[in-house]
Design an enzyme around this catalytic site. Sequence first.
Site, PDB file in Angstrom:
ATOM      1  CG  ASP A   1       4.112   4.780   1.259  1.00 61.62           C
ATOM      2  OD1 ASP A   1       3.717   4.835   0.080  1.00 61.62           O
ATOM      3  OD2 ASP A   1       4.120   3.735   1.927  1.00 61.62           O
TER       4      ASP A   1
ATOM      5  NE  ARG B   1       8.987  -1.118  -0.792  1.00 65.07           N
ATOM      6  CZ  ARG B   1       8.495  -1.102  -2.026  1.00 65.07           C
ATOM      7  NH1 ARG B   1       8.603  -2.154  -2.806  1.00 65.07           N
ATOM      8  NH2 ARG B   1       7.924  -0.027  -2.510  1.00 65.07           N
TER       9      ARG B   1
END
Length: 341
Positions: free
Chosen positions: A296, A129
């Site tokens: 995250d 990504r």
Amino acid sequence: MAFEGILLGMGNPLLDISAVVDEDFLKKYDIKLNNAILAEDKHLPMYEELSSKSNVEYIAGGATQNSIKVAQWILQIPGATGYMGCIGKDKFGEEMKKDCTQAGVNVHYYEDEATPTGTCAVCVVGGERSLIANLSAANCYKTEHLKRPENWALVEKAKYYYIAGFFLTVSPESIQLVAEHAAAKNKVFTMNLSAPFICEFFKDAQEKVLPYMDYVFGNETEARTFAKVHGWETENVEEIAVKISQWPKASGTHKRITVITQGADPVVVAEDGKVKLFPVIYLPKEKLVDTNGAGDAFVGGFLSQLVQEKPIEQCVRAGCYGSNVIIQRSGCTYPAKPNFS
């Protein structure tokens, strides 16, 4: 309840606009894979183009918010976590509020009347990504909001704090206030290097708060950039992790621990001048959907155990579990219940 409000996050709440794109799309907007940047004028038309794609998804995101939601999900204790940041008074802002509240997070957003809610373009190619953040309202967070009694009460109540480095671009004063409170009250303050551009262009702000960090998270690219910016003549992630952990501390209560992820390679944990390596959970390539939110989720999993005072091995294991779940799904999303034990 012992765990109510134990973990507080602050950051840039962004609505992820996520879609699978092709190499031409990356070329058109001059985007590199596996990077995280702030949007420039040339990127602005891209949000509209992504929104028009048939495979587009909207997911409440922003680095800190992702981590807090994952920690909340693994903890399964409503209201164990809290979060602050700035959104706009608009549809995207309402979506975000709904999403986070449903997730069990106690959100106290500052709502900006004049600026739209921030968005993050998530361009996915072959499971990898690239993130392009258009901060908008997220950029408008004010220290006054933090100081309001009902919000500062969240700071007082929490025993652990997590702030992604991205928030250094918005409100270093707010970070400093929380960091100093944590040091004064012997609480645990944690941050993330977050992106190479933070280490490069927000070096002074990062250095100012580094003495307060009890845990520093990052990935291997960020660690190497940090080393380069500070003139350390090494690309060795283990050495860099040790050096970061040995940076002087503002309070002597907790020693600093550095935790660096390296994708499919082992997690590096530096503590007391020594390094431990922890293997990640193997995932065959065909099961990888999208790496957005992997870092995250690792932090969220790690924090879910840290607030329960579990040993570092278990914190890392939960971190690896969190990221393993997330990369098999689109965006930073997860099933209804965790099966981490």
